[in-house]
Motif scaffolding. Sequence first.
Motif, PDB file in Angstrom:
ATOM      1  N   LYS A 274      31.095  28.880  43.957  1.00  0.00           N
ATOM      2  CA  LYS A 274      31.115  27.537  44.532  1.00  0.00           C
ATOM      3  C   LYS A 274      30.025  27.376  45.596  1.00  0.00           C
ATOM      4  CE  LYS A 274      34.833  26.749  42.116  1.00  0.00           C
ATOM      5  NZ  LYS A 274      34.734  25.979  40.858  1.00  0.00           N
ATOM      6  N   PRO A 275      29.598  26.135  45.844  1.00  0.00           N
ATOM      7  CA  PRO A 275      28.562  25.892  46.875  1.00  0.00           C
ATOM      8  C   PRO A 275      28.928  26.417  48.248  1.00  0.00           C
ATOM      9  CG  PRO A 275      28.838  23.950  45.503  1.00  0.00           C
ATOM     10  CD  PRO A 275      29.928  24.896  45.099  1.00  0.00           C
ATOM     11  N   MET A 276      30.225  26.531  48.548  1.00  0.00           N
ATOM     12  CA  MET A 276      30.617  27.013  49.876  1.00  0.00           C
ATOM     13  C   MET A 276      30.216  28.467  50.085  1.00  0.00           C
ATOM     14  SD  MET A 276      34.729  27.341  49.448  1.00  0.00           S
ATOM     15  CE  MET A 276      35.512  28.088  48.031  1.00  0.00           C
ATOM     16  N   ASN A 277      29.927  29.198  48.987  1.00  0.00           N
ATOM     17  CA  ASN A 277      29.571  30.605  49.123  1.00  0.00           C
ATOM     18  C   ASN A 277      28.250  30.801  49.864  1.00  0.00           C
ATOM     19  OD1 ASN A 277      28.468  33.373  47.338  1.00  0.00           O
ATOM     20  ND2 ASN A 277      30.365  33.400  48.524  1.00  0.00           N
ATOM     21  N   ALA A 278      27.457  29.716  49.974  1.00  0.00           N
ATOM     22  CA  ALA A 278      26.195  29.807  50.719  1.00  0.00           C
ATOM     23  C   ALA A 278      26.440  30.146  52.180  1.00  0.00           C
ATOM     24  CB  ALA A 278      25.420  28.496  50.605  1.00  0.00           C
ATOM     25  N   THR A 279      27.622  29.803  52.681  1.00  0.00           N
ATOM     26  CA  THR A 279      27.966  30.118  54.070  1.00  0.00           C
ATOM     27  C   THR A 279      29.105  31.136  54.130  1.00  0.00           C
ATOM     28  OG1 THR A 279      29.415  28.173  54.137  1.00  0.00           O
ATOM     29  CG2 THR A 279      27.179  27.911  54.971  1.00  0.00           C
ATOM     30  N   GLY A 280      29.375  31.794  53.000  1.00  0.00           N
ATOM     31  CA  GLY A 280      30.372  32.857  52.983  1.00  0.00           C
ATOM     32  C   GLY A 280      31.738  32.462  52.488  1.00  0.00           C
ATOM     33  N   GLY A 281      31.934  31.187  52.154  1.00  0.00           N
ATOM     34  CA  GLY A 281      33.235  30.737  51.698  1.00  0.00           C
ATOM     35  C   GLY A 281      33.511  31.132  50.256  1.00  0.00           C
ATOM     36  N   TYR A 324      36.818  18.971  42.717  1.00  0.00           N
ATOM     37  CA  TYR A 324      37.108  17.530  42.823  1.00  0.00           C
ATOM     38  C   TYR A 324      36.595  16.978  44.152  1.00  0.00           C
ATOM     39  CZ  TYR A 324      39.550  13.187  43.712  1.00  0.00           C
ATOM     40  OH  TYR A 324      39.828  11.889  44.052  1.00  0.00           O
ATOM     41  N   PHE A 325      36.977  17.585  45.245  1.00  0.00           N
ATOM     42  CA  PHE A 325      36.581  17.045  46.551  1.00  0.00           C
ATOM     43  C   PHE A 325      35.075  17.159  46.759  1.00  0.00           C
ATOM     44  CE2 PHE A 325      41.133  17.488  47.580  1.00  0.00           C
ATOM     45  CZ  PHE A 325      41.338  16.260  48.182  1.00  0.00           C
ATOM     46  N   TYR A 326      34.474  18.218  46.230  1.00  0.00           N
ATOM     47  CA  TYR A 326      33.027  18.389  46.407  1.00  0.00           C
ATOM     48  C   TYR A 326      32.244  17.411  45.535  1.00  0.00           C
ATOM     49  CZ  TYR A 326      28.489  20.659  46.933  1.00  0.00           C
ATOM     50  OH  TYR A 326      27.164  20.908  47.204  1.00  0.00           O
ATOM     51  N   ASN A 327      32.623  17.279  44.270  1.00  0.00           N
ATOM     52  CA  ASN A 327      31.864  16.441  43.336  1.00  0.00           C
ATOM     53  C   ASN A 327      32.151  14.962  43.499  1.00  0.00           C
ATOM     54  OD1 ASN A 327      30.677  18.728  42.139  1.00  0.00           O
ATOM     55  ND2 ASN A 327      32.379  18.976  40.718  1.00  0.00           N
ATOM     56  N   LYS A 328      33.389  14.608  43.815  1.00  0.00           N
ATOM     57  CA  LYS A 328      33.762  13.195  43.920  1.00  0.00           C
ATOM     58  C   LYS A 328      33.545  12.626  45.314  1.00  0.00           C
ATOM     59  CE  LYS A 328      35.358  12.817  39.667  1.00  0.00           C
ATOM     60  NZ  LYS A 328      34.670  11.993  38.650  1.00  0.00           N
ATOM     61  N   HIS A 329      33.698  13.456  46.333  1.00  0.00           N
ATOM     62  CA  HIS A 329      33.660  12.936  47.706  1.00  0.00           C
ATOM     63  C   HIS A 329      32.670  13.659  48.618  1.00  0.00           C
ATOM     64  CE1 HIS A 329      37.095  10.664  46.412  1.00  0.00           C
ATOM     65  NE2 HIS A 329      37.814  11.752  46.220  1.00  0.00           N
ATOM     66  N   GLY A 330      31.933  14.636  48.068  1.00  0.00           N
ATOM     67  CA  GLY A 330      30.944  15.334  48.873  1.00  0.00           C
ATOM     68  C   GLY A 330      31.538  16.187  49.972  1.00  0.00           C
TER      69      GLY A 330
END
Length: 795
Positions: A274-281, A324-330
């Motif tokens: 997931k994109p959050m992995n860029a900051t370790g998530g 969902y929250f990332y793609n639909k609502h950023g």
Amino acid sequence: MKKWTAMAVVTTMVFTLASMSSSAAPLGASGKDKAIDKKEKQGAVLSKLSSDAKVTWNEKKGVPNFVAGKLSNKKVKSANDAVAVLTETKDLFDLGSATDELSLTVQSTDDLGTSMYKFQQTYKGVPVFGNQLILHTDKAQNVSSINGYYDPEVKVKGINTKAKLTGTEAVEAAKASLGLQGVEQFDIQKASLAIYPTAGDYALTYVVTLSTLASVEPVYKDVFVDARTGEIVDTLNKMEHAAAVGSGKGVLGDTKSINTDSYSGGYYLQDVSKPMNATGGKVITYSANNGTSLPGTLLTDADNNWNDPAAVDAHVYSGMVYDYFYNKHGRNSFDGAGASIKATVHYSSNYNNAFWNGTQMVYGDGDGSTFIAFSGSLDVVGHEIAHAVTERTADLVYSYQSGALNESWSDVFGNLIENKADNNWLVGEDVYTPGTPGDALRSMSNPPAYGDPGHMDQYVNTSSDNGGVHTNSGIPNKAFYNFVTTPGITRDNAGKVWYRALAQYLTANSQFIDAKNATIQSATDLFGAGSAEVTAVTNAWNNVGVGGAPTPGDAYEPNDTQASAYGPITSGTTYNGTINTSSDNDFFKFTTGASGAISLSLTSLPADYDLYLYDANGTQLARSWNGGTSAESISYTASAAGTFYVKVIGYNGASSSTAYAMKATYPAAATGTWVYEAKAFDTPHPYTNNYNNGTAHTYTKAGATKVAVHFSRFETESGYDFVSIKDKAGNVINKYSGTQAAFWAIVDGDTITSNLVTDYSVTAFGYTIDQVGYFVPSATVEGANTSFEMPIIGK
């Protein structure tokens, strides 16, 4: 168009205005003691707003909790500018000092270009629990709304803000009150000072937040400890259980692809894609192994073929909720900043629930009879993570109406994320009572089918279940169902409205009326004031009894805005209307045929109603606002013929099913004939940015006393690209924006100009004018087309 609304009646108002006549009072004139007359102070601010401004009121405190419209001429480019506007409008909120009583907590700009400034109310530097004001600006940095809760009574109570207890002592008192003295492991353990309302007073408290799974039952609570005596003032249970949602594999037998993380010799059940992995998530899934220690054991597998259905579903569905929250609502994870999403399955033994504990999701396996494993349901997982999103945005207090909104917003997002092709609008049907097909815990389309209210007249007043947070969630659930199933409304657009309302407008103490305002304003921001979405969401809430529903038999409804004003009314005729709810107001319109005296009267008042007169541009010309049930009257001399609007509104939310009597007397309209001609004026389709057609679309008819143009199609960027209707002298008579149905625009005199001016971004169709008309003061015009009557002019 927007409207003034009012929320409720303040019955403790003791100052007397009944003996004061305001007929023909010039704007701003007073003679009343402003030090004690809050109504006069608030009215002075309200009188500066446009006629289509919208105001709702906080019944208990006598101040607004939502104001939208043109609130200031100041541009807001910074937090200091926002404070300046709040200072400018402080009398409306009975605010003492914006700089002393408000503390900025959030400042952000969204992808629409609008900015939000959220302020926490404080008293001598101590936060007032649950009270925030949010100021919004449009992309041009103009203030578009102020909403939230501010309590003007706090500053006059003289609360002692010096604590006698330390934070550590408060934590120990809170633990003792919950029987947690021997517990050592806490996921959350913190204390902070806050002013908290008690029965008729306020207390300086420590808000102690405790979250632990090292007790017999999971605990996630706020305990309010009196900072001077150590007494427990109140306790709020923040454990937001799913208790009713469902869908998934593993548990239900379907096969899923699973994102995992490999290591030498095996695989971790954690998703690093997931994109959050860029900051370790990461999305990480654990097992409590039927114990209660959290997060438990990180699950691993040797060949990446997973044989734990509950874990597979929890992991895959957590990833789907993130998507969902990332793609639909950023939104990057529940906190918006890429936090890891942790889930623990196999919690305790035969545990019939799932919950968010403040740091992660936890799922029981169910007892096999009432429930099967909760993680087997996508909408359960969506529901739980949505609680985390709510906590990081509006932070809705988990009790009574705000708690019901908290539950409902989780139900809504759970449904949107699940997105079944054969959506039956049931909550929890896939994991609830596996031996009984077709049943569920809740229904969003028909809440009463499962014992929940679907309308405010069924609202359940109870102290159990934190004030009925699960039960009364049926009302906002039905409102969302009404909205999303309206023809022409898409699920994606409905989700955008609900998410924006949560992230931008709702505050900790928001009630159902605030949710209505928040969703209407969000739809306005996203799709324009005249959009199908605004109409649909307004009707959705009206149909569950949350504000705005007209009283049966009121022949003039809907007339809540200048755009929907009833009329034209006849000079000298009495009109008996009703202000039937705290959010109702009534508009009437009439057109004079000459200059001269206009007289308005408002009598037979069942409550404290006020009377206003506006011109066609929405500029306030006069007002009358006597106190109590004293009659209102206005006398005004018009310098020219024109269209005028009357507004009747309840002060501070006053309403009644008993009718009032309103009468307008004015110079009669001139007699004559409207003549129509074919004429084509077109803007470019679409028009360009920074477009201005000046006087290119001008129509003149010598000898006419009125002229008009007919727009057969009209589409501009709502709120930013405007068409001005001007008379011969270049005066702007009306202004239009957005998407309009076909309409006529009219001016006095023999010349009319339609002038489109656009801004630097976003274009639309523009407009097409296909006919013109002119009025001559004679019975007939030989050979002219007079085959149809000029309709009521304007939007």
